[in-house]
Scaffold this motif. Structure first.
Motif, PDB file in Angstrom:
ATOM      1  N   GLU A   6      43.680  27.749  34.693  1.00  0.00           N
ATOM      2  CA  GLU A   6      44.380  27.482  33.514  1.00  0.00           C
ATOM      3  C   GLU A   6      46.016  27.187  33.683  1.00  0.00           C
ATOM      4  O   GLU A   6      46.402  26.172  33.205  1.00  0.00           O
ATOM      5  N   GLU A   7      46.392  28.361  34.354  1.00  0.00           N
ATOM      6  CA  GLU A   7      47.904  28.311  34.334  1.00  0.00           C
ATOM      7  C   GLU A   7      48.349  27.278  35.415  1.00  0.00           C
ATOM      8  O   GLU A   7      49.383  26.702  35.575  1.00  0.00           O
ATOM      9  N   ASN A   8      47.439  26.989  36.415  1.00  0.00           N
ATOM     10  CA  ASN A   8      47.726  26.137  37.741  1.00  0.00           C
ATOM     11  C   ASN A   8      47.387  24.847  37.452  1.00  0.00           C
ATOM     12  O   ASN A   8      47.592  23.702  38.125  1.00  0.00           O
ATOM     13  N   TYR A   9      46.721  24.518  36.471  1.00  0.00           N
ATOM     14  CA  TYR A   9      45.874  23.012  36.402  1.00  0.00           C
ATOM     15  C   TYR A   9      46.953  21.929  36.364  1.00  0.00           C
ATOM     16  O   TYR A   9      46.735  21.193  37.046  1.00  0.00           O
ATOM     17  N   GLY A  10      48.148  21.959  35.366  1.00  0.00           N
ATOM     18  CA  GLY A  10      49.122  21.137  35.516  1.00  0.00           C
ATOM     19  C   GLY A  10      49.611  20.813  36.805  1.00  0.00           C
ATOM     20  O   GLY A  10      49.559  19.768  37.220  1.00  0.00           O
ATOM     21  N   ALA A  11      49.933  21.871  37.602  1.00  0.00           N
ATOM     22  CA  ALA A  11      50.686  21.617  38.753  1.00  0.00           C
ATOM     23  C   ALA A  11      49.719  20.955  39.784  1.00  0.00           C
ATOM     24  O   ALA A  11      50.010  19.969  40.783  1.00  0.00           O
ATOM     25  N   ASP A  12      48.443  21.630  39.989  1.00  0.00           N
ATOM     26  CA  ASP A  12      47.442  20.865  40.725  1.00  0.00           C
ATOM     27  C   ASP A  12      47.071  19.624  40.518  1.00  0.00           C
ATOM     28  O   ASP A  12      47.005  18.733  41.582  1.00  0.00           O
ATOM     29  N   HIS A  13      46.930  19.309  39.297  1.00  0.00           N
ATOM     30  CA  HIS A  13      46.527  18.037  38.821  1.00  0.00           C
ATOM     31  C   HIS A  13      47.726  16.807  39.594  1.00  0.00           C
ATOM     32  O   HIS A  13      47.600  15.924  40.014  1.00  0.00           O
ATOM     33  N   LEU A  14      48.936  17.424  39.022  1.00  0.00           N
ATOM     34  CA  LEU A  14      50.091  16.647  39.753  1.00  0.00           C
ATOM     35  C   LEU A  14      50.241  16.440  41.260  1.00  0.00           C
ATOM     36  O   LEU A  14      50.498  15.163  41.568  1.00  0.00           O
ATOM     37  N   LEU A  74      47.624  16.407  43.000  1.00  0.00           N
ATOM     38  CA  LEU A  74      46.294  15.398  43.564  1.00  0.00           C
ATOM     39  C   LEU A  74      46.744  14.083  43.130  1.00  0.00           C
ATOM     40  O   LEU A  74      46.396  13.251  44.128  1.00  0.00           O
ATOM     41  N   VAL A  75      47.349  13.739  42.123  1.00  0.00           N
ATOM     42  CA  VAL A  75      47.679  12.595  41.796  1.00  0.00           C
ATOM     43  C   VAL A  75      48.751  11.981  42.813  1.00  0.00           C
ATOM     44  O   VAL A  75      48.564  10.837  43.372  1.00  0.00           O
ATOM     45  N   LEU A  76      49.814  12.631  43.170  1.00  0.00           N
ATOM     46  CA  LEU A  76      50.822  12.267  44.060  1.00  0.00           C
ATOM     47  C   LEU A  76      50.071  12.027  45.607  1.00  0.00           C
ATOM     48  O   LEU A  76      50.375  11.241  46.227  1.00  0.00           O
ATOM     49  N   ALA A  77      49.076  12.794  45.758  1.00  0.00           N
ATOM     50  CA  ALA A  77      48.516  13.020  47.075  1.00  0.00           C
ATOM     51  C   ALA A  77      47.359  11.517  47.230  1.00  0.00           C
ATOM     52  O   ALA A  77      47.411  10.906  48.267  1.00  0.00           O
ATOM     53  N   ARG A  78      47.012  11.220  46.125  1.00  0.00           N
ATOM     54  CA  ARG A  78      46.081  10.100  46.044  1.00  0.00           C
ATOM     55  C   ARG A  78      46.762   8.902  46.080  1.00  0.00           C
ATOM     56  O   ARG A  78      46.333   7.941  46.818  1.00  0.00           O
ATOM     57  N   GLY A  79      47.931   8.645  45.313  1.00  0.00           N
ATOM     58  CA  GLY A  79      48.935   7.610  45.563  1.00  0.00           C
ATOM     59  C   GLY A  79      49.496   7.551  46.966  1.00  0.00           C
ATOM     60  O   GLY A  79      49.389   6.250  47.411  1.00  0.00           O
ATOM     61  N   ASP A 131      37.668   7.343  50.237  1.00  0.00           N
ATOM     62  CA  ASP A 131      36.992   7.852  49.067  1.00  0.00           C
ATOM     63  C   ASP A 131      37.989   8.640  48.186  1.00  0.00           C
ATOM     64  O   ASP A 131      37.838   8.332  46.838  1.00  0.00           O
ATOM     65  N   ILE A 132      38.822   9.229  48.671  1.00  0.00           N
ATOM     66  CA  ILE A 132      40.066  10.186  47.883  1.00  0.00           C
ATOM     67  C   ILE A 132      40.869   9.143  47.188  1.00  0.00           C
ATOM     68  O   ILE A 132      41.076   9.224  45.795  1.00  0.00           O
ATOM     69  N   ALA A 133      41.234   7.986  47.720  1.00  0.00           N
ATOM     70  CA  ALA A 133      42.396   6.983  46.981  1.00  0.00           C
ATOM     71  C   ALA A 133      41.712   6.051  46.024  1.00  0.00           C
ATOM     72  O   ALA A 133      42.203   5.626  45.110  1.00  0.00           O
ATOM     73  N   GLY A 134      40.153   6.212  46.100  1.00  0.00           N
ATOM     74  CA  GLY A 134      39.500   5.595  44.988  1.00  0.00           C
ATOM     75  C   GLY A 134      39.681   4.035  45.217  1.00  0.00           C
ATOM     76  O   GLY A 134      39.376   3.086  43.904  1.00  0.00           O
ATOM     77  N   ARG A 135      39.756   3.708  46.398  1.00  0.00           N
ATOM     78  CA  ARG A 135      39.806   1.906  46.734  1.00  0.00           C
ATOM     79  C   ARG A 135      38.951   1.852  47.905  1.00  0.00           C
ATOM     80  O   ARG A 135      38.887   2.626  48.777  1.00  0.00           O
TER      81      ARG A 135
END
Length: 295
Positions: free
Chosen positions: A243-251, A253-258, A286-290
């Motif tokens: 729960e504490e790390n979710y926000g940072a981890d999600h960010l 992952l979004v940057l890595a995917r981009g 697969d990770i990039a979703g395209r």
């Protein structure tokens, strides 16, 4: 609409329509008449009359008549009680729209609050029980639903469809453990009495409410119970860490995917990976979703 306006779906006011002019779209079967829901509608209409109007639309095949879009059981109850008219909400379209699919059912804590509000306004528990066709003890139990439940745990479960018996298990825990248990129930999306009892069994003695004892699960030794408690504590810690790390981890992952999307979008890089490391390219795609097409 041509002018950009929104067409009104219903008439602005309800109207009373003779039952003889109402045409149901489907019959109410004997099996439906034997359901709990049907008996509750009968009790409610008998005690306080119709609360929710029928939804009807003009019958295009028979002028002066109306097809029932929603409220077939209520219509059948009115007929059985000998009523001549029904309060109706007139729809402008006769679409076969299933209204009940768009209803959010009340959670048990919301029911509890409505019962408290009705009692505050002078409605007796006996009258509520008669309207809902339940035993008065059931109304009293729902009225006392949050007795012994801390505010934070109640807030976590406010909109959840949780068994009333689950609160009996939570009530045996101290407030801080109630919050932990509620968080785990939400995280696991499990609100059954069996899961609540499992959390209670895994609760250490020090986290039980004063004077409360947890039942020992059948067929479980003291060593196994101690292991359950340790595993539950570890799960609590892991949940809070996630729960504490979710926000940072999600960010991240979004940057890595981009970044990967841009990387495989480069023709030279995609050609090189396709020639030398095809399996890595497919993972990146697969990770990039395209989909990437190697040159």
């Amino acid at each position: 609409m041509p002018d950009g306006s929104v067409k009104q779906a219903f008439a602005e006011a309800t109207r009373r329509i003779a039952l003889a002019e109402l045409v149901p779209l489907r019959p109410v079967t004997d099996a439906m008449r034997r359901t709990r829901k049907f008996s509750q509608i009968v009790a409610s209409v008998r005690e306080i009359g119709m609360v929710e109007p029928l939804v009807v639309a003009p019958d295009r095949q028979s002028p002066g008549r109306f097809v029932v879009l929603d409220g077939h059981m209520r219509l059948e109850v009115l007929r059985e009680l000998g009523e001549a008219e029904a309060l109706c909400l007139l729809a402008t379209e006769d679409e076969g729209y299933t209204y009940n699919n768009r209803i959010n059912r009340l959670a048990i804590i919301q029911e509890h609050k409505m019962i408290l509000k009705a009692i505050e306004r002078g409605v007796s528990e006996e009258r509520l029980a008669a309207v809902l066709d339940v035993n008065p003890d059931h109304i009293r139990r729902k009225r006392r639903l949050l007795d012994g439940i801390c505010d934070e745990a109640a807030a976590l479960l406010e909109d959840k469809h949780i068994s009333i018996n689950s609160f009996d298990a939570l009530r045996k825990m101290r407030p801080e453990r109630q919050v932990e248990a509620a968080e785990l129930m939400v995280a696991m999306n499990k609100f059954t009495i069996s899961y609540a009892r499992t959390l209670l069994a895994a609760t250490p003695e020090a986290q039980l409410a004063p004077g409360k004892r947890r039942p020992k699960p059948r067929g479980v030794t003291e060593e196994q119970l101690a292991l359950m408690q340790r595993e539950s504590a570890n799960l609590d810690r892991e949940f809070k860490l996630i729960e504490e790390n979710y926000g940072a981890d999600h960010l991240d992952l979004v940057l890595a995917r981009g970044y990967l999307a841009r990387l495989i979008g480069n023709e030279r890089v995609a050609r090189y990976l396709d020639r030398r490391h095809k399996e890595i390219l497919m993972e990146f795609v697969d990770i990039a979703g395209r989909q990437a097409t190697a040159a």
